[in-house]
Motif scaffolding. Structure first.
Motif, mmCIF file in Angstrom:
data_model
loop_
_atom_site.group_PDB
_atom_site.id
_atom_site.type_symbol
_atom_site.label_atom_id
_atom_site.label_comp_id
_atom_site.label_asym_id
_atom_site.label_seq_id
_atom_site.Cartn_x
_atom_site.Cartn_y
_atom_site.Cartn_z
ATOM 1 N N GLY A 13 9.579 41.019 27.425
ATOM 2 C CA GLY A 13 10.351 40.186 27.022
ATOM 3 C C GLY A 13 11.226 40.491 26.010
ATOM 4 N N LEU A 14 11.232 41.960 25.805
ATOM 5 C CA LEU A 14 12.296 42.340 24.647
ATOM 6 C C LEU A 14 13.697 42.759 25.354
ATOM 7 C CD1 LEU A 14 9.985 44.311 22.477
ATOM 8 C CD2 LEU A 14 10.980 42.147 22.073
ATOM 9 N N ALA A 15 13.930 42.514 26.588
ATOM 10 C CA ALA A 15 15.340 42.680 27.139
ATOM 11 C C ALA A 15 15.080 42.003 28.622
ATOM 12 C CB ALA A 15 15.436 44.400 27.502
ATOM 13 N N PRO A 16 16.266 41.493 28.935
ATOM 14 C CA PRO A 16 16.383 40.833 30.108
ATOM 15 C C PRO A 16 15.903 41.684 31.260
ATOM 16 C CG PRO A 16 18.261 40.430 28.945
ATOM 17 C CD PRO A 16 17.443 41.306 28.193
ATOM 18 N N ARG A 17 15.552 41.175 32.316
ATOM 19 C CA ARG A 17 15.178 42.221 33.489
ATOM 20 C C ARG A 17 16.632 42.889 33.977
ATOM 21 N NH1 ARG A 17 11.938 43.666 37.447
ATOM 22 N NH2 ARG A 17 12.504 43.483 39.568
ATOM 23 N N GLY A 18 16.251 44.204 34.085
ATOM 24 C CA GLY A 18 17.384 45.289 34.360
ATOM 25 C C GLY A 18 18.328 45.469 33.443
ATOM 26 N N ARG A 19 18.123 45.122 31.953
ATOM 27 C CA ARG A 19 19.009 45.311 31.125
ATOM 28 C C ARG A 19 18.644 46.243 29.911
ATOM 29 N NH1 ARG A 19 23.862 44.966 30.806
ATOM 30 N NH2 ARG A 19 23.842 44.205 28.641
ATOM 31 N N ALA A 20 17.154 46.622 30.036
ATOM 32 C CA ALA A 20 16.823 47.710 28.957
ATOM 33 C C ALA A 20 17.536 48.959 29.075
ATOM 34 C CB ALA A 20 15.154 47.924 29.354
ATOM 35 N N GLY A 21 17.907 49.533 30.223
ATOM 36 C CA GLY A 21 18.588 50.707 30.381
ATOM 37 C C GLY A 21 19.913 50.533 29.519
ATOM 38 N N ALA A 22 20.631 49.487 29.808
ATOM 39 C CA ALA A 22 22.196 49.432 29.309
ATOM 40 C C ALA A 22 21.968 49.261 27.775
ATOM 41 C CB ALA A 22 22.750 48.287 29.659
ATOM 42 N N LEU A 23 20.856 48.603 27.201
ATOM 43 C CA LEU A 23 20.688 48.553 26.083
ATOM 44 C C LEU A 23 20.452 49.721 25.324
ATOM 45 C CD1 LEU A 23 18.207 45.294 25.358
ATOM 46 C CD2 LEU A 23 20.500 45.311 25.196
ATOM 47 N N THR A 24 19.595 50.597 25.981
ATOM 48 C CA THR A 24 19.072 51.879 25.423
ATOM 49 C C THR A 24 20.481 52.748 25.326
ATOM 50 O OG1 THR A 24 17.231 51.780 26.508
ATOM 51 C CG2 THR A 24 17.622 53.747 25.975
ATOM 52 N N VAL A 25 21.206 52.671 26.552
ATOM 53 C CA VAL A 25 22.445 53.663 26.629
ATOM 54 C C VAL A 25 23.678 53.324 25.432
ATOM 55 C CG1 VAL A 25 24.591 53.894 27.454
ATOM 56 C CG2 VAL A 25 22.609 54.000 28.751
ATOM 57 N N ALA A 26 23.535 51.770 24.978
ATOM 58 C CA ALA A 26 24.364 51.247 23.917
ATOM 59 C C ALA A 26 23.719 51.512 22.271
ATOM 60 C CB ALA A 26 24.394 49.664 23.992
ATOM 61 N N GLY A 27 22.573 52.249 22.334
ATOM 62 C CA GLY A 27 22.041 52.628 21.023
ATOM 63 C C GLY A 27 21.476 51.478 20.466
ATOM 64 N N GLU A 28 21.060 50.577 21.137
ATOM 65 C CA GLU A 28 20.445 49.474 20.450
ATOM 66 C C GLU A 28 19.013 49.431 20.048
ATOM 67 O OE1 GLU A 28 21.225 45.267 21.513
ATOM 68 O OE2 GLU A 28 23.312 45.686 22.223
ATOM 69 N N THR A 29 18.308 50.580 21.020
ATOM 70 C CA THR A 29 16.873 50.850 20.672
ATOM 71 C C THR A 29 16.561 52.022 19.581
ATOM 72 O OG1 THR A 29 16.877 52.033 22.780
ATOM 73 C CG2 THR A 29 16.204 49.756 22.754
ATOM 74 N N ARG A 30 17.673 52.687 19.019
ATOM 75 C CA ARG A 30 17.674 53.652 18.251
ATOM 76 C C ARG A 30 17.062 53.124 16.884
ATOM 77 N NH1 ARG A 30 23.493 55.717 18.535
ATOM 78 N NH2 ARG A 30 23.607 56.538 20.551
ATOM 79 N N ARG A 31 16.677 53.810 15.844
ATOM 80 C CA ARG A 31 16.002 53.654 14.768
ATOM 81 C C ARG A 31 17.121 52.697 13.960
ATOM 82 N NH1 ARG A 31 14.886 58.638 12.834
ATOM 83 N NH2 ARG A 31 13.088 58.571 13.913
ATOM 84 N N GLU A 32 18.109 53.007 14.062
ATOM 85 C CA GLU A 32 19.130 52.062 13.023
ATOM 86 C C GLU A 32 19.573 51.068 14.088
ATOM 87 O OE1 GLU A 32 19.984 55.352 14.404
ATOM 88 O OE2 GLU A 32 19.018 56.289 12.949
ATOM 89 N N GLY A 33 19.320 50.625 15.279
ATOM 90 C CA GLY A 33 19.893 49.797 16.113
ATOM 91 C C GLY A 33 19.189 48.354 15.845
ATOM 92 N N ARG A 34 19.591 47.480 16.810
ATOM 93 C CA ARG A 34 19.081 46.134 16.745
ATOM 94 C C ARG A 34 17.554 46.042 16.692
ATOM 95 N NH1 ARG A 34 18.197 42.305 20.105
ATOM 96 N NH2 ARG A 34 18.703 43.368 21.720
ATOM 97 N N LEU A 35 17.019 46.846 17.929
ATOM 98 C CA LEU A 35 15.569 46.667 18.150
ATOM 99 C C LEU A 35 14.862 48.231 18.209
ATOM 100 C CD1 LEU A 35 12.840 44.893 19.192
ATOM 101 C CD2 LEU A 35 13.857 45.618 21.689
ATOM 102 N N PRO A 36 14.727 48.696 17.148
ATOM 103 C CA PRO A 36 14.129 50.067 17.365
ATOM 104 C C PRO A 36 12.944 50.324 17.781
ATOM 105 C CG PRO A 36 14.569 49.500 14.927
ATOM 106 C CD PRO A 36 14.642 48.300 15.628
ATOM 107 N N VAL A 37 13.105 51.172 18.932
ATOM 108 C CA VAL A 37 11.885 51.317 19.835
ATOM 109 C C VAL A 37 11.383 52.982 19.633
ATOM 110 C CG1 VAL A 37 11.184 51.259 22.335
ATOM 111 C CG2 VAL A 37 12.536 49.466 21.394
ATOM 112 N N ASN A 38 10.160 53.013 19.579
ATOM 113 C CA ASN A 38 9.712 54.318 19.490
ATOM 114 C C ASN A 38 10.419 55.442 18.387
ATOM 115 O OD1 ASN A 38 7.453 54.230 21.303
ATOM 116 N ND2 ASN A 38 8.785 54.386 23.053
ATOM 117 N N SER A 39 10.431 54.836 17.176
ATOM 118 C CA SER A 39 11.333 55.453 16.162
ATOM 119 C C SER A 39 10.290 56.676 15.706
ATOM 120 C CB SER A 39 11.236 54.650 14.770
ATOM 121 O OG SER A 39 10.147 54.156 14.543
ATOM 122 N N SER A 40 9.023 56.819 16.021
ATOM 123 C CA SER A 40 8.131 58.038 15.943
ATOM 124 C C SER A 40 8.476 59.051 17.046
ATOM 125 C CB SER A 40 6.589 57.530 16.341
ATOM 126 O OG SER A 40 6.617 57.292 17.543
ATOM 127 N N GLY A 41 9.000 58.684 17.929
ATOM 128 C CA GLY A 41 9.411 59.537 18.832
ATOM 129 C C GLY A 41 8.613 59.301 20.216
#
Lengths: 382, 150
Positions: free
Chosen positions: A294-322
């Motif tokens: 539930g952290l991204a609408p269905r089918g939207r996680a890819g676009a969020l990732t491409v937009a950089g929102e899941t980077r360490r500096e982004g709105r929702l950092p994902v796997n900042s460990s790598g």
């Protein structure tokens, strides 16, 4: 009985592609020594011990019988969970909540380098009558799932490749991540197909490792220096059959995260989860798991990732460990590496990988192919 | 087929190197005071790294033994195998070493029981140096030390 449970100690060895200088027992001893020092406890004080291990990974039957020595658990209650690391944490949580124990240790380790052909192990996990006779490398299960996920959600292969780019780049700031690197999305898309659409750089590489976590009741945790609180935990298993799968959705992860959110009193995860460590054994799994949680609408996680929102500096950092792409795939210990990273982030101990104001952290784990089993954990600092 | 190549680790690797050189190595923990072999990198009771390596003699005493008339895959044996726990001299009692007993005459229970007993002194019989490979089988077996009493 304790209403609340905390992670009070974290110890891990740095994951490595090879670890010829240490037996797995010596690696576990190292991780346990670090965890007990971190929690400021001695092995005498620990009430109960859980190891997460599979005989077929060890090459030894009843491998749980070999657990006590390297954890300081001789003549203590010990059990083994042959499952995902999160299931081991769930048992520790239950032991504490039920009042059986105040201080519990969970251990998971992996030595993929000691398994000459891991494909043989995966093949043994398939049904011997229906599935095994086809003799295809079990990565095909990820290939089947990835195709259906892309088809149903409209996620692009570029977006999947951008997960690899992000996680391996983030791993560069984590000294415990052996697979850090600058890998562009075009590098990923140019890498050879393994089980197309899955490409070789979208498969996380193996690493040997060991992680030990110490969990404590609220009263006991107050005497430890750096408790991080478990707000919610969940786990679930779907039906095993390959031919009758949902394929595009990670239903187990939806159920597990729903269970954890309910326990944590979280109604809107996008607002209440600050960052996440999410299973990325295969790159598309990060996207699928983000949507399941539930952290991204269905089918939207890819676009969020491409937009950089899941980077360490982004709105929702994902796997900042790598993630597993950057730190290595550690079998059932992967979940414990993810939990260890969330704990370090919440304590402000992540160094160059540190997220500013991390808030509550989420872990989503997956037991790997061919399973449909996974877990969820929400950690908070209060 | 499933195959594994285990990393023996610090302690067992050094132990195996010792066997290749015809030596039995052990380790000591200064907290509990125990000396044990086969060695390990840490003391499982005190949960700390071991303190010292020691070279032990290749003699010991029988802690317990069994006279086995089946192979590991259940084939009958006329001449039995005799697995035993050997307490190596210089180690703490009950810190044993699993191996085989050899050099025993006859094959019946009666004849073997006349030659072996718990507490009996034994000595390692080694492979020739050029045949050793750094394995527990570099010791062929332990055999009774005749005329030695304790």
């Amino acid at each position: 009985m304790s209403e609340r449970v905390a992670i009070v100690g974290v110890g891990a060895v740095v994951p490595r592609p090879q670890s010829r200088d240490a037996s797995h027992r010596e690696m576990i001893f190292d991780a346990a020594t670090r965890a007990y020092a971190d929690a400021e406890i001695t092995h005498h004080e620990i009430d109960s011990f859980i190891s997460v291990a599979e005989d077929i990974h060890e090459g030894t039957s009843i491998t749980d019988e070999y657990v006590p020595d390297q954890l300081g658990a001789v003549l203590k209650p010990v059990q083994t969970i042959a499952g995902d690391g999160m299931q081991g944490v769930a048992v520790a949580f239950a032991l504490i909540r039920s009042g059986i124990a105040d201080l519990v240790v969970v251990e998971a380790h992996c030595k993929p380098s000691n398994i000459l052909r891991h494909g043989d192990v995966l093949e043994m996990a398939l049904d011997p009558v229906y599935e095994r006779p086809l003799r295809v490398h079990p990565h095909y299960i990820a290939g089947l799932e990835m195709r259906r996920y892309l088809h149903d959600t409209g996620t692009t292969e570029d977006a999947v490749a951008s997960v690899v780019n992000k996680n391996r780049r983030q791993a560069l700031a984590n000294p415990a991540a052996p697979y850090g690197g600058n890998v562009s999305t075009s590098d990923v898309l140019a890498s050879p197909p393994v089980c197309e659409p899955l490409r070789s750089l979208e498969v996380s590489s193996y690493a040997d490792g060991a992680v030990v976590l110490a969990l404590a009741s609220e009263e006991r945790a107050r005497r430890c220096p750096k408790p991080v609180w478990i707000r919610g935990i969940g786990w679930a298993s779907d039906s095993p059959w390959l031919a009758r799968r949902e394929w595009s959705d990670a239903v187990y992860a939806s159920l597990a995260s729903g269970m954890a959110y309910q326990m944590a009193g979280i109604a809107t995860p996008t607002e209440e989860i600050g960052f996440a460590e999410i299973d990325d054994t295969y790159a598309y799994k990060e996207l699928q798991h983000l949507e399941a949680a539930g952290l991204a609408p269905r089918g939207r996680a890819g676009a969020l990732t491409v937009a950089g929102e899941t980077r360490r500096e982004g709105r929702l950092p994902v796997n900042s460990s790598g993630g597993s792409l950057g730190m290595g795939y550690c079998f059932d210990a992967s979940a414990l590496y993810r939990i260890a990273e969330v704990t370090r982030q919440m304590r402000g101990e992540a160094g160059r990988a540190q997220i500013a104001n991390p808030g509550s952290g989420l872990v989503i784990s997956w037991r790997g192919v061919p399973t449909q089993t996974g877990g969820a954990l929400v950690l908070g600092s209060h | 087929m499933l195959e594994y190549g285990w990393d023996a680790g610090v302690a067992i690797s050094r132990f195996l190197d010792g066997l290749k050189a015809g030596k039995i190595l052990g380790v000591r923990c200064n907290v509990c005071g125990r000396t044990v072999t086969p060695p390990r990198a840490f003391c499982e009771l005190d949960f700390k790294p071991i303190d010292a390596w020691v070279e032990l003699p290749d003699t010991g005493t029988i802690n317990t033994y069994s006279i086995c008339y089946i192979t590991w895959d259940m084939k009958p044996l006329r001449k039995p195998q005799i697995p035993a726990v050997i307490e190596i001299d210089g180690t703490t009692p009950r810190a044993g070493f699993l191996h085989l007993i050899g050099g025993v005459k006859g094959s019946s229970v009666e004849s073997i029981r006349k030659q072996l007993r718990v507490g009996m002194p034994v000595r390692a019989v080694w492979r020739k140096p050029d045949q050793r490979e750094g394995a527990i089988t570099d010791i062929l077996h332990f055999e009774p030390v005749r005329g030695r009493r304790r």
